[in-house]
Design a protein around this motif. Structure first.
Motif, PDB file in Angstrom:
ATOM      1  N   GLU A 164       0.859  -1.193   0.000  1.00 64.39           N
ATOM      2  CA  GLU A 164       0.000   0.000   0.000  1.00 64.39           C
ATOM      3  C   GLU A 164       0.894   1.242   0.000  1.00 64.39           C
ATOM      4  OE1 GLU A 164      -3.553  -1.408  -0.622  1.00 64.39           O
ATOM      5  OE2 GLU A 164      -3.250   0.703  -0.152  1.00 64.39           O
ATOM      6  N   LEU A 165       0.462   2.250  -0.759  1.00 67.05           N
ATOM      7  CA  LEU A 165       1.239   3.480  -0.783  1.00 67.05           C
ATOM      8  C   LEU A 165       1.071   4.202   0.545  1.00 67.05           C
ATOM      9  CD1 LEU A 165       0.366   4.764  -4.350  1.00 67.05           C
ATOM     10  CD2 LEU A 165       2.490   3.713  -3.598  1.00 67.05           C
ATOM     11  N   LYS A 166       2.209   4.550   1.140  1.00 63.98           N
ATOM     12  CA  LYS A 166       2.122   5.300   2.391  1.00 63.98           C
ATOM     13  C   LYS A 166       2.585   6.719   2.125  1.00 63.98           C
ATOM     14  CE  LYS A 166       3.279   1.264   5.014  1.00 63.98           C
ATOM     15  NZ  LYS A 166       4.466   0.590   4.502  1.00 63.98           N
ATOM     16  N   PRO A 167       2.043   7.661   2.838  1.00 65.14           N
ATOM     17  CA  PRO A 167       2.530   9.020   2.642  1.00 65.14           C
ATOM     18  C   PRO A 167       4.013   9.072   3.007  1.00 65.14           C
ATOM     19  CG  PRO A 167       1.033   8.889   4.526  1.00 65.14           C
ATOM     20  CD  PRO A 167       1.016   7.554   3.857  1.00 65.14           C
ATOM     21  N   ARG A 168       4.780   9.692   2.140  1.00 66.48           N
ATOM     22  CA  ARG A 168       6.215   9.743   2.404  1.00 66.48           C
ATOM     23  C   ARG A 168       6.632  11.209   2.572  1.00 66.48           C
ATOM     24  NH1 ARG A 168       5.638   6.603  -2.042  1.00 66.48           N
ATOM     25  NH2 ARG A 168       6.072   4.377  -1.824  1.00 66.48           N
ATOM     26  N   PRO A 169       7.717  11.403   3.300  1.00 67.33           N
ATOM     27  CA  PRO A 169       8.234  12.771   3.403  1.00 67.33           C
ATOM     28  C   PRO A 169       8.749  13.224   2.043  1.00 67.33           C
ATOM     29  CG  PRO A 169       9.751  11.192   4.378  1.00 67.33           C
ATOM     30  CD  PRO A 169       8.535  10.433   4.016  1.00 67.33           C
ATOM     31  N   LYS A 170       8.777  14.551   1.837  1.00 67.95           N
ATOM     32  CA  LYS A 170       9.304  15.076   0.569  1.00 67.95           C
ATOM     33  C   LYS A 170      10.777  14.718   0.440  1.00 67.95           C
ATOM     34  CE  LYS A 170       6.707  18.614  -1.556  1.00 67.95           C
ATOM     35  NZ  LYS A 170       6.405  20.015  -1.791  1.00 67.95           N
ATOM     36  N   LEU A 171      11.187  14.324  -0.760  1.00 68.74           N
ATOM     37  CA  LEU A 171      12.564  13.908  -0.971  1.00 68.74           C
ATOM     38  C   LEU A 171      13.395  15.071  -1.506  1.00 68.74           C
ATOM     39  CD1 LEU A 171      11.956  10.498  -2.775  1.00 68.74           C
ATOM     40  CD2 LEU A 171      12.459  10.855  -0.361  1.00 68.74           C
ATOM     41  N   THR A 172      14.645  15.093  -1.091  1.00 67.53           N
ATOM     42  CA  THR A 172      15.581  16.013  -1.742  1.00 67.53           C
ATOM     43  C   THR A 172      16.046  15.328  -3.018  1.00 67.53           C
ATOM     44  OG1 THR A 172      17.527  15.042  -0.719  1.00 67.53           O
ATOM     45  CG2 THR A 172      16.391  16.765   0.519  1.00 67.53           C
ATOM     46  N   ASN A 173      16.696  16.102  -3.906  1.00 65.06           N
ATOM     47  CA  ASN A 173      17.162  15.526  -5.159  1.00 65.06           C
ATOM     48  C   ASN A 173      18.109  14.362  -4.935  1.00 65.06           C
ATOM     49  OD1 ASN A 173      15.772  16.800  -7.154  1.00 65.06           O
ATOM     50  ND2 ASN A 173      17.154  18.573  -7.183  1.00 65.06           N
ATOM     51  N   VAL A 174      19.005  14.529  -3.931  1.00 70.52           N
ATOM     52  CA  VAL A 174      19.994  13.483  -3.669  1.00 70.52           C
ATOM     53  C   VAL A 174      19.309  12.222  -3.160  1.00 70.52           C
ATOM     54  CG1 VAL A 174      22.019  12.852  -2.327  1.00 70.52           C
ATOM     55  CG2 VAL A 174      21.768  15.190  -3.188  1.00 70.52           C
ATOM     56  N   GLN A 175      18.377  12.429  -2.218  1.00 73.52           N
ATOM     57  CA  GLN A 175      17.644  11.262  -1.686  1.00 73.52           C
ATOM     58  C   GLN A 175      16.916  10.524  -2.811  1.00 73.52           C
ATOM     59  OE1 GLN A 175      15.307  13.482   1.138  1.00 73.52           O
ATOM     60  NE2 GLN A 175      16.285  12.469   2.872  1.00 73.52           N
ATOM     61  N   LEU A 183      20.577   3.640 -15.636  1.00 75.00           N
ATOM     62  CA  LEU A 183      20.032   4.939 -15.274  1.00 75.00           C
ATOM     63  C   LEU A 183      20.867   6.020 -15.949  1.00 75.00           C
ATOM     64  CD1 LEU A 183      18.030   6.592 -13.566  1.00 75.00           C
ATOM     65  CD2 LEU A 183      19.747   6.598 -11.758  1.00 75.00           C
ATOM     66  N   ILE A 184      20.225   6.886 -16.749  1.00 68.96           N
ATOM     67  CA  ILE A 184      20.945   7.934 -17.471  1.00 68.96           C
ATOM     68  C   ILE A 184      20.905   9.237 -16.679  1.00 68.96           C
ATOM     69  CG2 ILE A 184      21.091   9.241 -19.636  1.00 68.96           C
ATOM     70  CD1 ILE A 184      21.560   6.298 -20.114  1.00 68.96           C
ATOM     71  N   ASP A 185      19.726   9.604 -16.188  1.00 72.30           N
ATOM     72  CA  ASP A 185      19.604  10.911 -15.544  1.00 72.30           C
ATOM     73  C   ASP A 185      18.395  10.925 -14.615  1.00 72.30           C
ATOM     74  OD1 ASP A 185      19.386  14.365 -16.759  1.00 72.30           O
ATOM     75  OD2 ASP A 185      20.114  13.499 -14.858  1.00 72.30           O
ATOM     76  N   VAL A 186      18.500  11.707 -13.555  1.00 70.50           N
ATOM     77  CA  VAL A 186      17.325  11.993 -12.729  1.00 70.50           C
ATOM     78  C   VAL A 186      17.197  13.505 -12.670  1.00 70.50           C
ATOM     79  CG1 VAL A 186      16.239  11.775 -10.480  1.00 70.50           C
ATOM     80  CG2 VAL A 186      17.638   9.905 -11.356  1.00 70.50           C
ATOM     81  N   ASP A 187      16.149  14.026 -13.287  1.00 69.03           N
ATOM     82  CA  ASP A 187      15.967  15.466 -13.378  1.00 69.03           C
ATOM     83  C   ASP A 187      14.646  15.793 -12.691  1.00 69.03           C
ATOM     84  OD1 ASP A 187      15.709  18.094 -14.044  1.00 69.03           O
ATOM     85  OD2 ASP A 187      15.330  17.736 -16.179  1.00 69.03           O
ATOM     86  N   GLY A 188      14.728  16.176 -11.428  1.00 69.87           N
ATOM     87  CA  GLY A 188      13.497  16.348 -10.656  1.00 69.87           C
ATOM     88  C   GLY A 188      12.802  15.002 -10.598  1.00 69.87           C
ATOM     89  N   LYS A 189      11.534  14.974 -11.046  1.00 65.62           N
ATOM     90  CA  LYS A 189      10.804  13.704 -10.994  1.00 65.62           C
ATOM     91  C   LYS A 189      10.843  12.964 -12.322  1.00 65.62           C
ATOM     92  CE  LYS A 189       8.227  15.057  -7.054  1.00 65.62           C
ATOM     93  NZ  LYS A 189       6.973  15.373  -6.395  1.00 65.62           N
ATOM     94  N   LEU A 246       8.997   2.468  -9.545  1.00 65.11           N
ATOM     95  CA  LEU A 246       9.574   3.687  -8.980  1.00 65.11           C
ATOM     96  C   LEU A 246       8.498   4.495  -8.253  1.00 65.11           C
ATOM     97  CD1 LEU A 246      12.078   4.817 -11.770  1.00 65.11           C
ATOM     98  CD2 LEU A 246      12.585   3.756  -9.567  1.00 65.11           C
ATOM     99  N   ARG A 247       7.305   4.514  -8.838  1.00 63.58           N
ATOM    100  CA  ARG A 247       6.219   5.252  -8.184  1.00 63.58           C
ATOM    101  C   ARG A 247       5.863   4.603  -6.856  1.00 63.58           C
ATOM    102  NH1 ARG A 247       1.894   6.876 -12.934  1.00 63.58           N
ATOM    103  NH2 ARG A 247       3.202   8.476 -13.879  1.00 63.58           N
ATOM    104  N   GLU A 248       5.920   3.296  -6.870  1.00 64.71           N
ATOM    105  CA  GLU A 248       5.520   2.568  -5.681  1.00 64.71           C
ATOM    106  C   GLU A 248       6.554   2.727  -4.564  1.00 64.71           C
ATOM    107  OE1 GLU A 248       4.560  -1.479  -6.725  1.00 64.71           O
ATOM    108  OE2 GLU A 248       5.208  -2.069  -4.733  1.00 64.71           O
ATOM    109  N   HIS A 249       7.827   2.665  -4.938  1.00 68.58           N
ATOM    110  CA  HIS A 249       8.869   2.620  -3.904  1.00 68.58           C
ATOM    111  C   HIS A 249       9.475   3.983  -3.613  1.00 68.58           C
ATOM    112  CE1 HIS A 249       8.981  -1.743  -3.527  1.00 68.58           C
ATOM    113  NE2 HIS A 249       8.837  -1.792  -4.837  1.00 68.58           N
ATOM    114  N   VAL A 250       9.411   4.910  -4.570  1.00 66.99           N
ATOM    115  CA  VAL A 250      10.089   6.187  -4.359  1.00 66.99           C
ATOM    116  C   VAL A 250       9.075   7.320  -4.189  1.00 66.99           C
ATOM    117  CG1 VAL A 250      11.863   7.757  -5.200  1.00 66.99           C
ATOM    118  CG2 VAL A 250      12.017   5.308  -5.720  1.00 66.99           C
ATOM    119  N   GLU A 251       8.424   7.689  -5.301  1.00 68.87           N
ATOM    120  CA  GLU A 251       7.463   8.781  -5.236  1.00 68.87           C
ATOM    121  C   GLU A 251       6.335   8.504  -6.219  1.00 68.87           C
ATOM    122  OE1 GLU A 251       9.286  13.143  -4.214  1.00 68.87           O
ATOM    123  OE2 GLU A 251      10.172  11.986  -5.830  1.00 68.87           O
ATOM    124  N   PRO A 252       5.113   8.844  -5.845  1.00 68.57           N
ATOM    125  CA  PRO A 252       3.973   8.431  -6.672  1.00 68.57           C
ATOM    126  C   PRO A 252       3.861   9.194  -7.996  1.00 68.57           C
ATOM    127  CG  PRO A 252       3.223   9.697  -4.773  1.00 68.57           C
ATOM    128  CD  PRO A 252       4.692   9.490  -4.593  1.00 68.57           C
TER     129      PRO A 252
END
Lengths: 278, 384
Positions: free
Chosen positions: A194-205, A231-237, A265-271
């Motif tokens: 189940e998706l749980k509310p997560r704290p906001k992530l910094t770019n590094v996190q 993985l090539i790039d992570v630019d924001g979301k 990624l949506r499930e484990h990192v950010e929706p």
């Protein structure tokens, strides 16, 4: 008698945004007379990719009409990207829930929305049903991809539930064994949390977590099919990846990205992560 | 809200006379009819009276009536008995339009190694008598064909079919749950061996029914135990409901002739009225051989559950052969057997009347119904 919520009754008896939309620039059609329900969704999308207006025409039971009505309310004012993130669960929840046997009505809403946006993007107008995956239920035209998606998004556990959400297996029943196999294969995979509310992530996190999920979750799954991911790039979301091996040649590599990498990624990192292929 | 009840093939109101007759047996007269004392004995008399009342309605002998708990029990028992009493015969004949109480039982026996022939129907739901004749053979243990269909109201040629079965020495059972009390049945002249009826379809309460078994027909009980019903159905008799069923049968016998005309007149007023007011609809079934109270109409391009719920808001109770109402995903097996096209099958509504309906009620329905179809067609993506 169905135990419908007040919201279902309200939307059914007094549907919002019913009827064709004269200046629509995107139309999605799903279902058929033979299936017993069908939805034609009209969207007017402006040059900022915002859904300015939406309307529907629906043939079907009360919950099909209510799902269509509430969907048009929900997507008005959304950007196309926001709308694409809607799940059938969101539609059902907006109605205060639907009886389990009626969940396929909410799935129909989500599919019509996707079909309309596909048309607007200039992608083939074929409903995504026939494009990805193999036909499992011949009576209602349901593919394995649709079944898997319903299982994952709704955390389904039984064949009966799959039928309630997708209609697959609800007529002649010939494909019930095949559905059981698909379900068994899905359940053996790590259960969707189940998706749980997560704290906001910094770019590094975010970057660290994306790397971790790719290494631990995604790569092993792709490897099973002889593929790999970089993985090539992570630019924001926005997460840019490159696929290698069998995945990159696969006709349905778009599907793999959308369905697997993005989902995980949506499930484990950010929706609201968006995955793109380099 | 006042309800216009047009769902009498699903269940009927308990007649006031029936309720009144039952009440003493739910009160002081609680004896067991099997007891030796007078207190029980007076109750046994009431059970006998009911048996006579039912026999009189059907042209049968009281001994030929076995009380059951439901139509389903009657159907199960009839088929069970036929198969058990002639174990060497391995073939069952029935139709594709039977009630599930027969259909699923036959499907069960199929899994137990029986051969089952399910006769098809034409677009009006009619059986082909030649096909029927060709199907019955030396191996056939039982023919089970409904007297009248619950969904479209078709009345089947039971006389001809039962005669043929008798000539060939095959047992003939009919599920007459929808026919009893609505059309005359005279078992003196109708050579069926077993017949099922249900109380709640004829203004008796739910939970009571009867199975007619012709004298001389070998019988094997489904429910074993005590000696009740002369060893043919164990279980202490449901006396109040048996009394109610008897009175209901008596009322049927008394009023059937005039009701057949009156109810049919109301039904026709309703049916013609709807066809006149609403474009693109069609009547399902065989209108020349149909129960006087039933009308099954399909409305093109709209879905039955949506129609029912809108009617419900207007205080009109009906039912539908649409997939969505049943929780299954396919429209009614009867309409499918008839080959009703999908754009009509999903929008089928069954209206079934009773002696309690009035002309004013029909006027109200005729006033409201067209608006419902219009509303739903306006938001349907299928036009024309």
């Amino acid at each position: 008698m169905w135990n419908y919520t007040e919201a279902v009754h309200d939307h059914f008896l007094h549907p919002h945004n019913a009827g064709p939309l004269a200046d629509a620039n995107a139309i999605g059609e799903v279902g058929s007379l033979a299936c017993g329900d069908a939805l034609k969704l009209y969207l007017k999308i402006n040059d900022k990719d915002v859904i300015e207006d939406a309307s529907f025409e629906t043939f079907g039971c009360a919950s099909a009409i209510a799902s269509s009505s509430v969907l048009t309310d929900m997507i008005k004012g959304m950007t196309v990207d926001e709308a694409l993130k809607l799940t059938n669960k969101d539609i059902a929840n907006a109605l205060g829930g639907l009886p389990k046997q009626k969940m396929h009505c909410s799935v129909m809403g989500q599919e019509a929305l996707e079909a309309a946006i596909r048309q607007w993007k200039g992608e083939p107008a074929v409903p995504h049903a026939h494009e990805e995956g193999k036909l499992v239920c011949k009576c209602f035209g349901v593919t394995d991809a649709q079944i898997i998606r319903a299982i994952r998004e709704n955390n389904l556990k039984t064949v009966e539930e799959v039928t309630a959400y997708t209609k697959a297996g609800g007529a002649c029943g010939e494909c019930l064994d095949e559905i059981a196999e698909i379900l068994a294969a899905e359940l053996k995979q790590k259960p969707v949390k189940e998706l749980k509310p997560r704290p906001k992530l910094t770019n590094v996190q975010r970057m660290q977590q994306v790397l971790k999920v790719i290494d631990e979750e995604i790569r092993p799954q792709l490897a099973a099919d002889g593929g790999d991911i970089e993985l090539i790039d992570v630019d924001g979301k926005r997460v840019v990846v490159s696929l290698h091996g069998r995945c990159s040649q696969c006709r349905s590599s778009n599907v793999t990205i959308a369905n697997l990498v993005q989902r995980l990624l949506r499930e484990h990192v950010e929706p609201d992560i968006v995955v793109e292929e380099a | 809200m006042q309800v216009v009840y047009l769902d009498n093939n699903a269940t009927t109101a308990v007649a006031p006379q029936v309720l009144e007759a039952m009440l003493p047996y739910l009160g002081d007269l609680y004896g067991n009819p099997s007891s030796m004392h007078t207190f029980g004995g007076q109750v046994a008399e009431a059970v006998d009276t009911s048996r006579e009342q039912i026999a009189a309605l059907l042209g049968a002998e009281p001994d030929e009536i076995i009380f059951t708990a439901s139509g389903s029990e009657g159907d199960n028992t009839a088929i069970w008995s036929a198969l058990q009493s002639r174990p060497e015969r391995r073939h069952i004949v029935t139709t594709r339009v039977e009630h599930p109480a027969v259909l699923s039982v036959c499907r069960y026996w199929e899994t137990q190694g029986y051969r089952v022939t399910m006769l098809g129907v034409d677009s009006k739901g009619r059986l082909d008598l030649e096909e029927y004749a060709a199907t019955i053979g030396d191996d056939t243990a039982i023919v089970s064909i409904m007297f009248a269909n619950n969904e479209v109201g078709n009345i089947y040629p039971i006389q001809e079919m039962a005669e043929l079965a008798r000539e060939r020495g095959v047992l003939f059972h009919t599920d007459a749950v929808q026919a009893v009390g609505k059309i005359p049945i005279d078992l003196h002249h109708l050579p069926v061996d077993m017949l099922t009826l249900s109380g709640h379809k004829i203004n008796a309460p739910k939970g009571i029914g009867a199975l007619y078994v012709r004298k001389g027909v070998r019988f094997r009980p489904l429910v074993r135990g005590g000696h009740q019903e002369r060893g043919r159905r164990a279980g202490t008799e449901n006396v109040p409901y048996i009394v109610g069923l008897g009175v209901a049968a008596q009322l049927c016998a008394k009023f059937m002739q005039e009701e057949r005309v009156d109810v049919a007149r109301l039904r026709d007023k309703l049916e013609y009225g709807l066809l006149e007011r609403i474009p693109e609809c069609r009547v399902n079934g065989d209108i020349e051989h149909r129960l006087p109270n039933t009308s099954n109409i399909s409305f093109k391009n709209v879905e039955g559950e949506a129609i029912l719920l809108m009617l419900d808001r207007l205080g009109i109770a009906a039912s539908s052969g649409s997939a969505c109402t049943s929780g299954s995903l396919e429209p009614s097996h009867v309409l499918r057997a008839m080959g009703v096209p999908f754009n009509y099958a999903h929008g089928s509504i069954r209206l079934s009347l009773s002696r309690y309906n009035t002309a004013e009620e029909i006027d109200y329905v005729l006033d409201k119904f067209p608006g419902v179809i219009e509303t739903l067609r306006a938001i349907s993506p299928f036009k024309g």
